[in-house]
Motif scaffolding. Structure first.
Motif, PDB file in Angstrom:
ATOM      1  N   GLU A  51     -35.694  44.944 -51.164  1.00  0.00           N
ATOM      2  CA  GLU A  51     -34.615  45.016 -50.171  1.00  0.00           C
ATOM      3  C   GLU A  51     -35.117  45.491 -48.817  1.00  0.00           C
ATOM      4  OE1 GLU A  51     -31.266  47.311 -51.504  1.00  0.00           O
ATOM      5  OE2 GLU A  51     -31.194  46.232 -53.417  1.00  0.00           O
ATOM      6  N   VAL A  52     -36.050  46.429 -48.811  1.00  0.00           N
ATOM      7  CA  VAL A  52     -36.552  46.973 -47.549  1.00  0.00           C
ATOM      8  C   VAL A  52     -37.786  46.234 -47.043  1.00  0.00           C
ATOM      9  CG1 VAL A  52     -35.567  49.255 -47.937  1.00  0.00           C
ATOM     10  CG2 VAL A  52     -37.912  48.784 -48.678  1.00  0.00           C
ATOM     11  N   GLY A  53     -38.175  45.184 -47.748  1.00  0.00           N
ATOM     12  CA  GLY A  53     -39.280  44.350 -47.279  1.00  0.00           C
ATOM     13  C   GLY A  53     -40.662  44.905 -47.561  1.00  0.00           C
ATOM     14  N   ASN A  54     -40.779  45.767 -48.542  1.00  0.00           N
ATOM     15  CA  ASN A  54     -42.085  46.314 -48.896  1.00  0.00           C
ATOM     16  C   ASN A  54     -42.318  46.155 -50.399  1.00  0.00           C
ATOM     17  OD1 ASN A  54     -44.494  47.629 -49.086  1.00  0.00           O
ATOM     18  ND2 ASN A  54     -43.706  49.665 -48.628  1.00  0.00           N
ATOM     19  N   PRO A  55     -42.624  44.954 -50.844  1.00  0.00           N
ATOM     20  CA  PRO A  55     -42.790  44.727 -52.285  1.00  0.00           C
ATOM     21  C   PRO A  55     -43.970  45.483 -52.895  1.00  0.00           C
ATOM     22  CG  PRO A  55     -43.471  42.796 -51.059  1.00  0.00           C
ATOM     23  CD  PRO A  55     -42.845  43.741 -50.065  1.00  0.00           C
ATOM     24  N   ARG A  56     -44.869  46.010 -52.067  1.00  0.00           N
ATOM     25  CA  ARG A  56     -46.025  46.761 -52.570  1.00  0.00           C
ATOM     26  C   ARG A  56     -45.742  48.245 -52.725  1.00  0.00           C
ATOM     27  NH1 ARG A  56     -51.691  45.321 -51.770  1.00  0.00           N
ATOM     28  NH2 ARG A  56     -51.822  47.564 -51.599  1.00  0.00           N
ATOM     29  N   HIS A  57     -44.526  48.685 -52.468  1.00  0.00           N
ATOM     30  CA  HIS A  57     -44.202  50.116 -52.457  1.00  0.00           C
ATOM     31  C   HIS A  57     -44.680  50.830 -53.714  1.00  0.00           C
ATOM     32  CE1 HIS A  57     -42.085  53.884 -52.054  1.00  0.00           C
ATOM     33  NE2 HIS A  57     -41.520  53.658 -53.232  1.00  0.00           N
ATOM     34  N   ILE A  58     -44.319  50.344 -54.876  1.00  0.00           N
ATOM     35  CA  ILE A  58     -44.669  51.027 -56.127  1.00  0.00           C
ATOM     36  C   ILE A  58     -46.178  51.015 -56.348  1.00  0.00           C
ATOM     37  CG2 ILE A  58     -44.375  51.040 -58.635  1.00  0.00           C
ATOM     38  CD1 ILE A  58     -41.561  49.820 -58.115  1.00  0.00           C
ATOM     39  N   LEU A  59     -46.818  49.897 -56.072  1.00  0.00           N
ATOM     40  CA  LEU A  59     -48.277  49.817 -56.211  1.00  0.00           C
ATOM     41  C   LEU A  59     -48.957  50.795 -55.255  1.00  0.00           C
ATOM     42  CD1 LEU A  59     -50.886  48.576 -57.278  1.00  0.00           C
ATOM     43  CD2 LEU A  59     -50.637  46.796 -55.529  1.00  0.00           C
ATOM     44  N   ASP A  60     -48.538  50.799 -53.991  1.00  0.00           N
ATOM     45  CA  ASP A  60     -49.141  51.711 -53.016  1.00  0.00           C
ATOM     46  C   ASP A  60     -48.912  53.170 -53.401  1.00  0.00           C
ATOM     47  OD1 ASP A  60     -50.052  49.564 -51.534  1.00  0.00           O
ATOM     48  OD2 ASP A  60     -48.370  49.590 -50.131  1.00  0.00           O
ATOM     49  N   LEU A  61     -47.713  53.484 -53.896  1.00  0.00           N
ATOM     50  CA  LEU A  61     -47.422  54.842 -54.332  1.00  0.00           C
ATOM     51  C   LEU A  61     -48.329  55.242 -55.490  1.00  0.00           C
ATOM     52  CD1 LEU A  61     -45.680  57.407 -54.292  1.00  0.00           C
ATOM     53  CD2 LEU A  61     -44.094  56.206 -55.815  1.00  0.00           C
ATOM     54  N   LEU A  62     -48.471  54.373 -56.469  1.00  0.00           N
ATOM     55  CA  LEU A  62     -49.314  54.673 -57.619  1.00  0.00           C
ATOM     56  C   LEU A  62     -50.778  54.847 -57.212  1.00  0.00           C
ATOM     57  CD1 LEU A  62     -49.538  55.134 -60.618  1.00  0.00           C
ATOM     58  CD2 LEU A  62     -49.717  52.659 -60.929  1.00  0.00           C
ATOM     59  N   LEU A  63     -51.264  53.995 -56.336  1.00  0.00           N
ATOM     60  CA  LEU A  63     -52.648  54.132 -55.871  1.00  0.00           C
ATOM     61  C   LEU A  63     -52.845  55.442 -55.110  1.00  0.00           C
ATOM     62  CD1 LEU A  63     -53.380  50.467 -54.737  1.00  0.00           C
ATOM     63  CD2 LEU A  63     -54.198  51.612 -56.812  1.00  0.00           C
ATOM     64  N   SER A  64     -51.858  55.840 -54.320  1.00  0.00           N
ATOM     65  CA  SER A  64     -51.936  57.115 -53.598  1.00  0.00           C
ATOM     66  C   SER A  64     -51.937  58.292 -54.564  1.00  0.00           C
ATOM     67  CB  SER A  64     -50.757  57.253 -52.625  1.00  0.00           C
ATOM     68  OG  SER A  64     -50.821  56.286 -51.626  1.00  0.00           O
ATOM     69  N   VAL A  65     -51.081  58.228 -55.575  1.00  0.00           N
ATOM     70  CA  VAL A  65     -51.008  59.306 -56.554  1.00  0.00           C
ATOM     71  C   VAL A  65     -52.318  59.423 -57.330  1.00  0.00           C
ATOM     72  CG1 VAL A  65     -49.901  59.948 -58.743  1.00  0.00           C
ATOM     73  CG2 VAL A  65     -48.508  59.341 -56.769  1.00  0.00           C
ATOM     74  N   ILE A  66     -52.929  58.314 -57.657  1.00  0.00           N
ATOM     75  CA  ILE A  66     -54.224  58.347 -58.341  1.00  0.00           C
ATOM     76  C   ILE A  66     -55.265  59.020 -57.459  1.00  0.00           C
ATOM     77  CG2 ILE A  66     -56.134  56.918 -59.190  1.00  0.00           C
ATOM     78  CD1 ILE A  66     -53.921  54.903 -60.122  1.00  0.00           C
ATOM     79  N   GLU A  67     -55.287  58.657 -56.189  1.00  0.00           N
ATOM     80  CA  GLU A  67     -56.254  59.252 -55.251  1.00  0.00           C
ATOM     81  C   GLU A  67     -56.024  60.757 -55.103  1.00  0.00           C
ATOM     82  OE1 GLU A  67     -59.422  59.551 -52.594  1.00  0.00           O
ATOM     83  OE2 GLU A  67     -58.855  57.845 -53.833  1.00  0.00           O
ATOM     84  N   VAL A  68     -54.780  61.176 -54.933  1.00  0.00           N
ATOM     85  CA  VAL A  68     -54.463  62.597 -54.797  1.00  0.00           C
ATOM     86  C   VAL A  68     -54.827  63.339 -56.078  1.00  0.00           C
ATOM     87  CG1 VAL A  68     -52.554  64.247 -54.588  1.00  0.00           C
ATOM     88  CG2 VAL A  68     -52.697  62.306 -53.033  1.00  0.00           C
ATOM     89  N   SER A  69     -54.550  62.738 -57.211  1.00  0.00           N
ATOM     90  CA  SER A  69     -54.879  63.366 -58.497  1.00  0.00           C
ATOM     91  C   SER A  69     -56.375  63.608 -58.621  1.00  0.00           C
ATOM     92  CB  SER A  69     -54.394  62.486 -59.652  1.00  0.00           C
ATOM     93  OG  SER A  69     -52.998  62.371 -59.645  1.00  0.00           O
ATOM     94  N   LEU A  70     -57.163  62.591 -58.309  1.00  0.00           N
ATOM     95  CA  LEU A  70     -58.618  62.724 -58.403  1.00  0.00           C
ATOM     96  C   LEU A  70     -59.149  63.790 -57.446  1.00  0.00           C
ATOM     97  CD1 LEU A  70     -59.617  58.969 -58.753  1.00  0.00           C
ATOM     98  CD2 LEU A  70     -59.761  60.740 -60.529  1.00  0.00           C
ATOM     99  N   ARG A  71     -58.620  63.810 -56.230  1.00  0.00           N
ATOM    100  CA  ARG A  71     -59.078  64.815 -55.253  1.00  0.00           C
ATOM    101  C   ARG A  71     -58.680  66.219 -55.686  1.00  0.00           C
ATOM    102  NH1 ARG A  71     -59.007  62.494 -49.155  1.00  0.00           N
ATOM    103  NH2 ARG A  71     -59.928  60.471 -49.619  1.00  0.00           N
TER     104      ARG A  71
END
Length: 87
Positions: free
Chosen positions: A53-73
């Motif tokens: 709806e907001v025009g960002n179909p990658r939202h969940i993927l980008d969020l998950l990739l960010s969470v993985i990066e933050v978790s590792l750091r």
């Protein structure tokens, strides 16, 4: 671009070592963005609807990739902290 299926492979097991309130942060995201159906109303929650709806179909993927990066750091920082001893 709309993703029908996304598969992440070879996520480092260390990413699951970042625990918040008894669960890995990745597990929190998986639960938050799971398809669910409300028992009483039968309304189905589709986590993909809002990003489309907001025009960002990658939202969940980008969020998950960010969470993985933050978790590792985070795990790396905690592992680098000096040990504490008590007398």
């Amino acid at each position: 671009m709309i993703f029908n299926h996304i598969r992440l492979e070879s996520i480092l097991a260390r990413a699951d070592d970042y625990i918040v309130d008894g669960k890995s942060v990745i597990e929190w995201i998986k639960e938050l963005y799971a398809f669910t159906t409300h028992k009483e109303s039968g309304i189905r929650y589709d986590p993909n609807a809002w990003p489309l709806e907001v025009g960002n179909p990658r939202h969940i993927l980008d969020l998950l990739l960010s969470v993985i990066e933050v978790s590792l750091r985070n795990v790396e920082i905690v592992d680098g902290l000096p040990g504490v001893t008590f007398d």
